[in-house]
Design an enzyme around this catalytic site. Sequence first.
Site, mmCIF file in Angstrom:
data_model
loop_
_atom_site.group_PDB
_atom_site.id
_atom_site.type_symbol
_atom_site.label_atom_id
_atom_site.label_comp_id
_atom_site.label_asym_id
_atom_site.label_seq_id
_atom_site.Cartn_x
_atom_site.Cartn_y
_atom_site.Cartn_z
ATOM 1 N N ASP A 145 0.823 -1.201 0.000
ATOM 2 C CA ASP A 145 0.000 0.000 0.000
ATOM 3 C C ASP A 145 0.867 1.265 0.000
ATOM 4 O OD1 ASP A 145 -2.877 0.877 0.472
ATOM 5 O OD2 ASP A 145 -1.866 1.953 2.087
ATOM 6 N N GLU A 182 1.885 -0.341 -4.746
ATOM 7 C CA GLU A 182 0.930 0.665 -5.199
ATOM 8 C C GLU A 182 1.720 1.962 -5.315
ATOM 9 O OE1 GLU A 182 -3.294 2.685 -3.916
ATOM 10 O OE2 GLU A 182 -1.722 2.394 -2.462
HETATM 11 C C1 NOJ Z 1 -4.407 2.927 -0.842
HETATM 12 C C2 NOJ Z 1 -5.514 1.947 -0.617
HETATM 13 O O1 NOJ Z 1 -5.721 1.227 -1.790
HETATM 14 C C3 NOJ Z 1 -6.715 2.744 -0.186
HETATM 15 O O2 NOJ Z 1 -7.874 1.961 -0.156
HETATM 16 C C4 NOJ Z 1 -6.414 3.366 1.143
HETATM 17 O O3 NOJ Z 1 -7.469 4.225 1.499
HETATM 18 C C5 NOJ Z 1 -5.113 4.168 1.117
HETATM 19 N N1 NOJ Z 1 -4.062 3.513 0.410
HETATM 20 C C6 NOJ Z 1 -4.622 4.414 2.504
HETATM 21 O O4 NOJ Z 1 -4.131 3.214 3.053
#
Ligand code: NOJ
Length: 605
Positions: A252, A306
């Site tokens: 993440d 991500e």
């Molecule tokens: C990215 C995640 O995919 C999302 O769902 C989340 O709100 C944020 N990061 C914070 O962790």
Amino acid sequence: MGLRRKFFIFGVQSILTLAIGLSTAWSQSTATPPKPATSQDALINGYRPAWWKEAVVYQIYPRSFKDFDGDGIGDLKGITSKLDYIKGLGVDVIWLSPHFDSPNADNGYDIRDYRKVMTEFGNMSDFDEMLAGIKQRHMRLIIDLVVNHTSDEHKWFVESRSSKDNPYRDYYIWKDGKPNPRSPTGFDPPNNYPSFFFGSAWQFDPATKQYYLHYFAAKQPDLNWDNPKVRKEVFDLMTFWLDKGVDGFRMDVIPLISKRAGLPDLTPAELKNAGDVYANGPHMHEYLQEMNRNVMAKYDVMTVGEALGISLEQTPLIVGESRNELNMIFNFDAVRINRDGKQWISWTLPDFKAIYARHAVELDQHSWDTVFLSNHDNPRLVSSFGDDSPTYRVPSAKLLATMILTLRGTPFLYQGDELGMTNYPFKSISDFDDIEAKNGYKADVLTKKVTEEAYLDNLRHMSRDNARTPMQWDSTSQAGFTSGNKPWLAVNPNYTEINAAKELTDASSIYHYTQKMIALRHATPALVYGSYKDIDPTNSNIFIYSRTLGNDRYLIVLNFSKESRAYTLPGGLKPTALVTSNLATSEVGAATINLRGWEARVYKY
Ligand code: NOJ
């Protein structure tokens, strides 16, 4: 660019045989997954083969997948009960969104205990049972690693906020505010950083009269990665899950872990895209390499970051094979082509195609890519990129599956897209659960910056809750998602028409088409390792590209419109072998082909 190396073509025919052997070995194996590629392995079109390059990934958002105990919230036993369904699709890897103990300020992306399962989802023995079921079916599991921040209820933060000299103080980022006698707290935030979820990224804590940093919600304080103890904690918790048998991590917002020295104010230009500054901190690469050395290098794992804030040009610095950081990242250029910040905008096919052409240039044989157009943070695939009207929902969902499963990079599918699930008809702000939607309402509508109708209209297109409505399993009450009568988020009313039970019994369904496309990808090394070429980049309606591996040449033709089109194939092409199509056709050997609305074809030529 400096990373780009020489392009090798290396005995393609024999390599093809090897690749088919590899895929077959994996899909038929009963116990040990294939060994990781080594430097001795033959290259395929310059690529070093690896199981995670050949895999198709299916994302589960556990809260919305299947509720086993009837409390209205999806759970791990629910997932276990549906493993045959997932395996039936033919995917290789499941990415599970966070399943850890959490107060759910951001649906599990705010973790209170990294070694405990969220109570609503079950317990550790449910996890073990689910993992065993995944392995028995010869699939793998990657889990979400959310370590840019924790929950404010994590014991580290509870300690950290208790006093300035607590041993955990330095686990987070604390700073004095700027004195301001007119502010109710006596201070203004230390700098002008905005949060992704609206407002300042700083929260004042009365106990010690300092602010802590939170790039997301105030209940998601950012960890201080410059503290070696924090890095050690993270490496330990990763090891804990790998030792349990998970096969890797989706990481993440991983580029945000290293913060800019001194945290100076952002300039007005930087404020327009704060994420670009938050990413790429001075030690990001160093920390990822340290993580790789300490954790990943010891296992045969798959990692996908991500990569918010990382440009395509910067991507090889994270995924380049000589870098020893991550295997691949998610780049959001395509999935976010239809928005400007948080605002929904129109997009054109040439611009969309140009993104994939750029990917093919920037990410060479030593930097693996991903391909996806949906996840739990984005609206539904068919509503966003296809046409979810009754006439075109099915063909356009199949066209999108064709595209995702024939483009370069490891494909990621999101739960429900294999059924052509659509956006939800939201009527009022009370229909939403998402903290981002609710915070935005307070920040924009209650302050009268935006009208309620304009705000809701935008959310109908792009709210994350579109993708989070419960899976539509059948046409019984609550779509078979829960036996209770109150799911945590409302089921889309179209579930009587769109559901898994119906699609499983219909040989021409989106589910079965997706299954066929996954099987085609698995059987076709050219679709995994082949070179990519956009054949007609400026065409506003047709996306046509080739995937080529030695003499194996595939042509993918996608009519991204509802109009029928007579299309003369460029370069005098007259493909004679039709591999598959989403609408029954037998047109081969023609210079001009007649495509119906949202028709997709794969030819061999
Ligand atoms: C990215 C995640 O995919 C999302 O769902 C989340 O709100 C944020 N990061 C914070 O962790």
